[in-house]
Design a protein around this motif. Structure first.
Motif, PDB file in Angstrom:
ATOM      1  N   GLU A 269      -4.972   0.085   1.966  1.00  0.00           N
ATOM      2  CA  GLU A 269      -5.105   1.517   2.251  1.00  0.00           C
ATOM      3  C   GLU A 269      -5.078   2.313   0.943  1.00  0.00           C
ATOM      4  O   GLU A 269      -4.271   2.031   0.057  1.00  0.00           O
ATOM      5  N   VAL A 270      -5.932   3.313   0.874  1.00  0.00           N
ATOM      6  CA  VAL A 270      -5.944   4.217  -0.276  1.00  0.00           C
ATOM      7  C   VAL A 270      -4.608   4.960  -0.333  1.00  0.00           C
ATOM      8  O   VAL A 270      -4.093   5.385   0.702  1.00  0.00           O
ATOM      9  N   THR A 271      -4.029   5.095  -1.527  1.00  0.00           N
ATOM     10  CA  THR A 271      -2.759   5.820  -1.639  1.00  0.00           C
ATOM     11  C   THR A 271      -2.918   7.046  -2.541  1.00  0.00           C
ATOM     12  O   THR A 271      -3.565   7.007  -3.583  1.00  0.00           O
ATOM     13  N   ARG A 272      -2.311   8.123  -2.076  1.00  0.00           N
ATOM     14  CA  ARG A 272      -2.449   9.409  -2.767  1.00  0.00           C
ATOM     15  C   ARG A 272      -1.930   9.362  -4.205  1.00  0.00           C
ATOM     16  O   ARG A 272      -2.538   9.919  -5.110  1.00  0.00           O
ATOM     17  N   GLU A 273      -0.796   8.700  -4.403  1.00  0.00           N
ATOM     18  CA  GLU A 273      -0.163   8.724  -5.726  1.00  0.00           C
ATOM     19  C   GLU A 273      -1.071   8.088  -6.792  1.00  0.00           C
ATOM     20  O   GLU A 273      -1.131   8.567  -7.926  1.00  0.00           O
TER      21      GLU A 273
ATOM     22  N   ARG B 153      -4.972  13.348   3.268  1.00  0.00           N
ATOM     23  CA  ARG B 153      -4.258  14.213   2.325  1.00  0.00           C
ATOM     24  C   ARG B 153      -5.093  14.424   1.069  1.00  0.00           C
ATOM     25  O   ARG B 153      -5.198  15.544   0.549  1.00  0.00           O
ATOM     26  N   LEU B 154      -5.713  13.346   0.583  1.00  0.00           N
ATOM     27  CA  LEU B 154      -6.534  13.431  -0.628  1.00  0.00           C
ATOM     28  C   LEU B 154      -7.807  14.233  -0.393  1.00  0.00           C
ATOM     29  O   LEU B 154      -8.245  14.989  -1.271  1.00  0.00           O
TER      30      LEU B 154
ATOM     31  N   ASP C 109      -3.100   8.957   3.826  1.00  0.00           N
ATOM     32  CA  ASP C 109      -3.265   9.452   2.456  1.00  0.00           C
ATOM     33  C   ASP C 109      -4.704   9.863   2.165  1.00  0.00           C
ATOM     34  O   ASP C 109      -4.931  10.789   1.366  1.00  0.00           O
ATOM     35  N   ALA C 110      -5.672   9.217   2.809  1.00  0.00           N
ATOM     36  CA  ALA C 110      -7.066   9.614   2.575  1.00  0.00           C
ATOM     37  C   ALA C 110      -7.308  11.026   3.110  1.00  0.00           C
ATOM     38  O   ALA C 110      -8.038  11.813   2.495  1.00  0.00           O
TER      39      ALA C 110
ATOM     40  N   ASP D  31       4.985  13.124  -0.810  1.00  0.00           N
ATOM     41  CA  ASP D  31       4.053  13.289   0.300  1.00  0.00           C
ATOM     42  C   ASP D  31       2.861  12.336   0.132  1.00  0.00           C
ATOM     43  O   ASP D  31       1.717  12.727   0.036  1.00  0.00           O
ATOM     44  N   SER D  32       3.188  11.060   0.039  1.00  0.00           N
ATOM     45  CA  SER D  32       2.180  10.005  -0.076  1.00  0.00           C
ATOM     46  C   SER D  32       2.734   8.811   0.691  1.00  0.00           C
ATOM     47  O   SER D  32       3.934   8.760   0.992  1.00  0.00           O
ATOM     48  N   GLN D  33       1.868   7.852   0.984  1.00  0.00           N
ATOM     49  CA  GLN D  33       2.345   6.698   1.750  1.00  0.00           C
ATOM     50  C   GLN D  33       3.429   5.961   0.974  1.00  0.00           C
ATOM     51  O   GLN D  33       4.477   5.614   1.516  1.00  0.00           O
ATOM     52  N   GLY D  34       3.168   5.747  -0.328  1.00  0.00           N
ATOM     53  CA  GLY D  34       4.164   5.071  -1.159  1.00  0.00           C
ATOM     54  C   GLY D  34       5.462   5.860  -1.218  1.00  0.00           C
ATOM     55  O   GLY D  34       6.560   5.294  -1.171  1.00  0.00           O
TER      56      GLY D  34
ATOM     57  N   ARG E 213       6.630   8.054   1.055  1.00  0.00           N
ATOM     58  CA  ARG E 213       7.339   8.004   2.340  1.00  0.00           C
ATOM     59  C   ARG E 213       8.039   6.659   2.525  1.00  0.00           C
ATOM     60  O   ARG E 213       9.163   6.593   3.031  1.00  0.00           O
TER      61      ARG E 213
END
Lengths: 251, 251
Positions: free
Chosen positions: A154-158, B182-183, B179-180, A207-210, A212
């Motif tokens: 999964e893509v992660t925001r961080e 959110r991005l 996260d996608a 506020d990202s999957q990592g 959280r």
């Protein structure tokens, strides 16, 4: 002096990257929460080298080769592995635990990202904690690939925000960006005020999957740690032949 | 009335989506430059239905079934296919060419994206030209998936910005975003001022892979066309049983 034509391609996940396109490229492997932050921190704390391992068994084998010099680190599900010396909190990697040691480190997403980068000219490890030295080095490279590790596909925001921070520093009128680079830059511009402020960056990483996942296991301090911009000017590089990460000079 | 817990998952490419997660979900297929813009435009111009086809041969077969009622449209490499009535310029899909017709339409990336969405509860087609009606309908759904078509396996800026525009309209304190999502929202916030302005949106779409491809083949007008926010309040829906896209009401 004519300005150099530079290409920056971002890859939101390792599986979106065609390894054949990496010839001649300088790659940055990005796993902000927490592997790349921890690797940078370990070397900054005086570790001689870091061996990234995909599997626990492999880490145990490598550690055995180094005997007393080895420190075993890593995580599964965010937590320290039974029998290991350290987990994946960057704050654990201080001089007292790792100075002059060989850190044998197992983490799934970051190691997988490094594996797809084997054919690159150079493989660097980047995180907010060494963000400026990474950007400054990349400014000397004609071809750059930013590889976000993501989490379990999964893509992660961080990781994408970090890629965006790098693109924002490097992009100029003659820079060719793929759309993922452009989007990472858009996202960085939308999420973070300039100049970046530690409190806001911490909030964005939370506020990202990592983020959280770390909050859930009580590791909020690691997020604030990872959001420390330029804690060090150390530039770690993976030697793909010996499969070790060492500190390098920036030129 | 308690606020409904809503989940919005964005997928930057169809191959990043696990079709098994779509049960009970309302999906929006996004191929801004140009398939979803063209499909919306064709239905708004009075086409009875649109058949999305992956291959040219399939399109020719479907068109044959409908005889005089069929209009063949689509592109390869951005250009009209030999023997077809129309290309993939939305501006070609006007009442004179498509009113009361069955449009048989072949486009690779958009059709592939629709194919992975077969197991969703509903499959809608979204673009900036019908952005508000899409957002208003999604506001009534508990589970939303935004599927960006991309181009030949590459993430495209125009599709992700559209997803971000939708997330920006829907996200509230009780919305769960991957996260996608959110991005995409970060990127939309970074790229486009609020309220969105046509000139800036056009410029942003020009600075995308899809935009550059269109500029190269002299189709700049299509980019400005695709950037027209809310040209129509028509909501196209793919019926996965009959594999036809028809106009639907928003509730």
């Amino acid at each position: 002096m004519p300005s150099m034509k530079t290409t920056i391609n971002t890859h939101f996940l390792p599986q979106l990257l065609d390894p054949h396109t990496l010839a001649g490229s300088t790659v940055v492997v990005i796993d902000v929460l927490r592997a790349s932050t921890t690797v940078v921190t370990a070397l900054a704390a005086g570790a001689r080298t870091v061996f990234p391992c995909l599997e626990i068994e492999e880490a145990l084998e490598v550690a055995q080769r180094f005997g007393e010099q080895a420190v075993l680190g890593g995580e599964r599900g965010g937590r320290r592995i039974a029998g290991f010396d350290l987990g994946n909190s960057p704050a654990e990697y201080v001089a007292e635990t790792v100075a002059d040691k060989v850190v044998v480190f197992t983490t799934t997403n970051g190691t997988r990202a490094m594996q797809v980068c084997r054919s690159a000219e150079r493989v660097l490890i980047g995180a907010f904690v060494n963000h400026t030295v990474v950007a400054e080095h990349l400014a000397t490279c004609a071809k750059v690939d930013l590889v976000c590790a993501g989490t379990r596909g999964e893509v992660t925001r961080e990781d994408v925000l970090f890629a965006g921070a790098i693109v924002a520093r490097l992009a100029g009128p003659t820079t060719a960006l793929n759309d993922a680079s452009r989007l990472a830059w858009d996202a960085w511009s939308g999420a973070i005020t300039q100049p970046p402020e530690h409190r806001l960056l911490t909030a964005s990483l939370q506020d990202s999957q990592g983020g959280r996942n770390l909050l859930e296991i009580g590791q909020a301090a690691d997020i604030a740690f990872a959001a420390q911009l330029d804690m060090t000017d150390l530039l770690p590089e993976l030697d793909v032949g010996s499969w070790q990460i060492r500190s390098t000079t920036a030129s």
